[in-house]
Every structure is written in structure tokens, then in C-alpha cells.
Design a protein around this motif. Structure first.
Motif, PDB file in Angstrom:
ATOM      1  N   ALA A  32      53.059  61.266  46.215  1.00 61.05           N
ATOM      2  CA  ALA A  32      53.502  61.538  47.584  1.00 61.05           C
ATOM      3  C   ALA A  32      54.004  60.282  48.276  1.00 61.05           C
ATOM      4  N   VAL A  33      53.393  59.142  47.976  1.00 54.45           N
ATOM      5  CA  VAL A  33      53.865  57.876  48.545  1.00 54.45           C
ATOM      6  C   VAL A  33      54.700  57.092  47.535  1.00 54.45           C
ATOM      7  N   ALA A  34      54.359  57.191  46.245  1.00 57.76           N
ATOM      8  CA  ALA A  34      55.041  56.388  45.226  1.00 57.76           C
ATOM      9  C   ALA A  34      56.494  56.792  45.037  1.00 57.76           C
ATOM     10  N   GLN A  35      56.829  58.059  45.283  1.00 55.10           N
ATOM     11  CA  GLN A  35      58.200  58.508  45.078  1.00 55.10           C
ATOM     12  C   GLN A  35      59.195  57.799  45.989  1.00 55.10           C
ATOM     13  N   ALA A  36      58.700  57.166  47.043  1.00 51.25           N
ATOM     14  CA  ALA A  36      59.591  56.431  47.941  1.00 51.25           C
ATOM     15  C   ALA A  36      60.336  55.318  47.216  1.00 51.25           C
ATOM     16  N   PHE A  37      59.803  54.863  46.082  1.00 58.44           N
ATOM     17  CA  PHE A  37      60.423  53.762  45.351  1.00 58.44           C
ATOM     18  C   PHE A  37      61.302  54.246  44.196  1.00 58.44           C
ATOM     19  N   VAL A  38      61.506  55.552  44.122  1.00 57.48           N
ATOM     20  CA  VAL A  38      62.433  56.143  43.161  1.00 57.48           C
ATOM     21  C   VAL A  38      63.653  56.619  43.928  1.00 57.48           C
ATOM     22  N   ARG A  39      64.835  56.429  43.359  1.00 58.65           N
ATOM     23  CA  ARG A  39      66.054  56.828  44.046  1.00 58.65           C
ATOM     24  C   ARG A  39      65.992  58.298  44.434  1.00 58.65           C
ATOM     25  N   PRO A  40      66.408  58.649  45.660  1.00 59.37           N
ATOM     26  CA  PRO A  40      66.276  60.032  46.128  1.00 59.37           C
ATOM     27  C   PRO A  40      66.883  61.064  45.184  1.00 59.37           C
ATOM     28  N   GLU A  41      68.021  60.745  44.590  1.00 57.03           N
ATOM     29  CA  GLU A  41      68.671  61.716  43.718  1.00 57.03           C
ATOM     30  C   GLU A  41      67.928  61.888  42.387  1.00 57.03           C
ATOM     31  N   GLN A  42      66.969  61.004  42.082  1.00 58.96           N
ATOM     32  CA  GLN A  42      66.211  61.109  40.837  1.00 58.96           C
ATOM     33  C   GLN A  42      64.836  61.747  41.023  1.00 58.96           C
ATOM     34  N   ARG A  43      64.400  61.936  42.248  1.00 60.26           N
ATOM     35  CA  ARG A  43      63.005  62.335  42.485  1.00 60.26           C
ATOM     36  C   ARG A  43      62.700  63.733  41.956  1.00 60.26           C
ATOM     37  N   GLU A  44      63.584  64.689  42.218  1.00 59.83           N
ATOM     38  CA  GLU A  44      63.329  66.057  41.766  1.00 59.83           C
ATOM     39  C   GLU A  44      63.294  66.137  40.249  1.00 59.83           C
ATOM     40  N   VAL A  45      64.231  65.457  39.605  1.00 57.88           N
ATOM     41  CA  VAL A  45      64.267  65.450  38.145  1.00 57.88           C
ATOM     42  C   VAL A  45      63.036  64.747  37.585  1.00 57.88           C
ATOM     43  N   ALA A  46      62.666  63.614  38.189  1.00 60.61           N
ATOM     44  CA  ALA A  46      61.495  62.870  37.719  1.00 60.61           C
ATOM     45  C   ALA A  46      60.235  63.730  37.801  1.00 60.61           C
ATOM     46  N   ARG A 199      54.894  45.262  27.301  1.00 60.97           N
ATOM     47  CA  ARG A 199      56.000  45.021  28.226  1.00 60.97           C
ATOM     48  C   ARG A 199      57.268  45.585  27.607  1.00 60.97           C
ATOM     49  N   GLY A 200      58.163  46.050  28.453  1.00 63.94           N
ATOM     50  CA  GLY A 200      59.406  46.592  27.938  1.00 63.94           C
ATOM     51  C   GLY A 200      60.223  47.220  29.041  1.00 63.94           C
ATOM     52  N   ASP A 201      61.474  47.512  28.723  1.00 63.31           N
ATOM     53  CA  ASP A 201      62.380  48.106  29.698  1.00 63.31           C
ATOM     54  C   ASP A 201      62.056  49.583  29.895  1.00 63.31           C
ATOM     55  N   ALA A 202      62.360  50.066  31.092  1.00 62.82           N
ATOM     56  CA  ALA A 202      62.213  51.487  31.401  1.00 62.82           C
ATOM     57  C   ALA A 202      62.920  51.763  32.713  1.00 62.82           C
ATOM     58  N   GLY A 203      63.261  53.028  32.928  1.00 61.90           N
ATOM     59  CA  GLY A 203      63.809  53.432  34.212  1.00 61.90           C
ATOM     60  C   GLY A 203      62.741  53.340  35.293  1.00 61.90           C
ATOM     61  N   ARG A 204      63.175  53.397  36.525  1.00 63.59           N
ATOM     62  CA  ARG A 204      62.227  53.200  37.621  1.00 63.59           C
ATOM     63  C   ARG A 204      61.118  54.233  37.664  1.00 63.59           C
ATOM     64  N   PRO A 205      61.379  55.530  37.428  1.00 67.03           N
ATOM     65  CA  PRO A 205      60.249  56.463  37.428  1.00 67.03           C
ATOM     66  C   PRO A 205      59.148  56.069  36.442  1.00 67.03           C
ATOM     67  N   ARG A 206      59.515  55.688  35.226  1.00 63.87           N
ATOM     68  CA  ARG A 206      58.514  55.283  34.242  1.00 63.87           C
ATOM     69  C   ARG A 206      57.790  54.019  34.690  1.00 63.87           C
ATOM     70  N   ARG A 207      58.513  53.085  35.267  1.00 64.86           N
ATOM     71  CA  ARG A 207      57.860  51.864  35.733  1.00 64.86           C
ATOM     72  C   ARG A 207      56.826  52.186  36.816  1.00 64.86           C
ATOM     73  N   VAL A 208      57.157  53.106  37.705  1.00 65.69           N
ATOM     74  CA  VAL A 208      56.217  53.494  38.766  1.00 65.69           C
ATOM     75  C   VAL A 208      55.034  54.239  38.166  1.00 65.69           C
ATOM     76  N   TRP A 209      55.299  55.221  37.284  1.00 62.00           N
ATOM     77  CA  TRP A 209      54.195  55.972  36.665  1.00 62.00           C
ATOM     78  C   TRP A 209      53.238  55.038  35.931  1.00 62.00           C
ATOM     79  N   ASN A 210      53.791  54.112  35.150  1.00 62.85           N
ATOM     80  CA  ASN A 210      52.924  53.237  34.374  1.00 62.85           C
ATOM     81  C   ASN A 210      52.166  52.258  35.256  1.00 62.85           C
ATOM     82  N   ALA A 211      52.787  51.827  36.344  1.00 64.65           N
ATOM     83  CA  ALA A 211      52.070  50.957  37.271  1.00 64.65           C
ATOM     84  C   ALA A 211      50.863  51.676  37.859  1.00 64.65           C
TER      85      ALA A 211
END
Length: 241
Positions: A32-46, A199-211
Motif C-alpha cells: 500500500a505504501v511501497a507501490q509509490a516507488f513503482v512507476r504508475p503504469e507498472q503498478r497494476e501489472v506488478a 546482488r544483481g540487476d532487476a526491474g524496480r518492482p522486484r527490487r522493492v519486493w526483495n527489499a
């Protein structure tokens, strides 16, 4: 009469989709708060993508009897093959099926996810058992979220945290049980995952989930949601990683 008929009506497809999204939100209220750091157009898909992964992993790891989950996974293999041909039955497909990603690859990796139900001998085997499924997840996330190349090891770590959160002691490798002793196994496994978090590359949703996943492990309970202030700070740092 009209009101009575409405109340007895089957839920709409959108309501059915929402019910699956809500299942994931219930385990991860931090979104509910973390999605603010994912691009709006990606939130529903994420959100839908996270819900799909939860459906698959719950089927693979949940329950004392593996057979119902195996049947669900077999159904999902057919469903994902259908998505690649423009056919969908599951409500999550409303949000995901039309996206140009390799759904057949994910379906083909489901048998390896099913086999990962077996308790691993050690950390290396825990990661290795999830490698084929994690590769398929990484391929899809690379396509979904404009990541240059999502790291398989990063996905594996997130899946192992999710398994610990969902199944508790059943997720702990035998080597950790032997070393930690009765009553301390889940904390010992959480500490080992943290100590060897890749450590490794990932899209922002994965980076937020893993954090969020790592912070739960640091706080001592993989299944316990973070307080809102901690979720906000953690998601911000994950998005910037």
C-alpha cells in the motif's frame, strides 16, 4: 427482488480478479505504501504478476498433501499455454494474458517448481531447485519491467523468502536443522539467507519486493509485515538500489 437477485449473482470477472489480488495484498500489506516507488503504469501489472506467482508457489508448497497442489499446477501449465494462444480462463489473465511475454516458458518451468517442494539438503540445493522456475520468472520480469536483464539469483532469493514466510519450518534445509537444533531453525535459515543474499540487476518492482523481503528477515519473522514507516523507508531504498 432486484436487490436479492443481485446479491445471489455470481461475482463479475473483475471481482474475481480482485479477490486474487487481495490474497497477495493480505500477505504483503506493505505494498500500500511501497507501490509509490513503482512507476504508475507498472503498478497494476506488478500486482497481478505478484498474485500469479503466489498462486503457483502456494500450489507447489502449501498443504500437508502435495496432490491437490500438483493438480493445480497441472491446470496452470495448460492455462499458461493457452495464454500464449490468446485463450484465458483464470481471472488473473484479465490483467496479464495479453502482455507480450513468454508465458509458455513459465508453464514449462512449473514441473521444476513442483519438485522444489522436497526439503533441500542445504542452501546450494535450495537455490538450485528453484533455478529453472526463477529463470522463467526473470525472463518475464525483464520483458514486463524494462529491466536490462533480471538476475536469476535475485528471483531465487525472493522465492526462498516467500517459501519461508508461507511454510515456516518446512522450508528449512536439512543442514540448517542439523546445525541449529530444534526451535531455532527458521531464524537460522533466515540468517543464512541474509548472509548470502545475492546482488544483481532487476526491474524496480522486484527490487522493492526483495527489499521488503530482506527487511522482514532482518526483523526476525519472514511472514510478519513491516510497520508502515519501515515499509516506506525500505521500499525507497530498494527502488534506488
Amino acid at each position: 427482488m432486484a436487490g436479492h437477485a443481485m446479491s445471489d449473482a455470481a461475482p463479475s470477472r473483475d471481482e474475481a480478479l480482485d479477490s486474487f489480488l487481495d490474497k497477495w495484498r493480505a500477505r504483503w500489506p506493505e505494498w500500500a505504501v511501497a507501490q509509490a516507488f513503482v512507476r504508475p503504469e507498472q503498478r497494476e501489472v506488478a500486482l497481478a504478476w505478484a498474485a500469479l506467482q503466489q498462486e503457483l508457489t502456494d500450489a507447489a508448497w502449501g498443504g500437508s498433501d502435495a496432490r491437490p497442489g500438483e493438480a493445480k499446477l497441472a491446470w496452470w501449465m495448460e492455462e499458461l499455454q493457452g495464454w500464449s494462444r490468446g485463450i484465458r480462463r483464470h481471472p488473473i489473465g484479465l490483467a496479464l494474458q495479453k502482455l507480450p511475454v513468454p508465458w509458455t516458458t513459465l508453464g514449462a518451468a512449473i514441473p521444476s517448481l513442483r519438485e522444489s517442494r522436497e526439503r533441500p539438503r542445504d542452501r546450494d540445493e535450495a537455490f538450485a531447485a528453484l533455478a529453472p522456475f526463477a529463470q522463467a520468472v526473470a525472463d518475464i520480469e525483464t520483458a514486463l519491467f524494462d529491466a536490462t536483464s533480471t538476475s536469476v539469483s535475485v528471483v531465487q532469493a525472493g522465492l526462498l523468502q516467500a517459501r519461508l514466510a508461507h511454510t515456516n519450518e518446512a522450508a528449512v534445509p536439512m543442514s540448517v536443522i542439523a546445525r541449529a537444533g530444534e526451535g531455532a531453525t527458521t531464524h537460522a535459515w533466515a540468517a543464512e539467507l541474509l548472509a548470502h543474499w545475492p546482488r544483481g540487476d532487476a526491474g524496480r518492482p522486484r527490487r522493492v519486493w526483495n527489499a521488503l523481503a530482506r527487511q522482514r528477515l532482518r526483523r526476525g519473522d519472514a511472514s510478519q509485515p513491516l510497520p508502515p514507516w519501515s515499509a516506506l523507508w525500505t521500499a525507497w531504498r530498494g527502488a534506488r538500489a
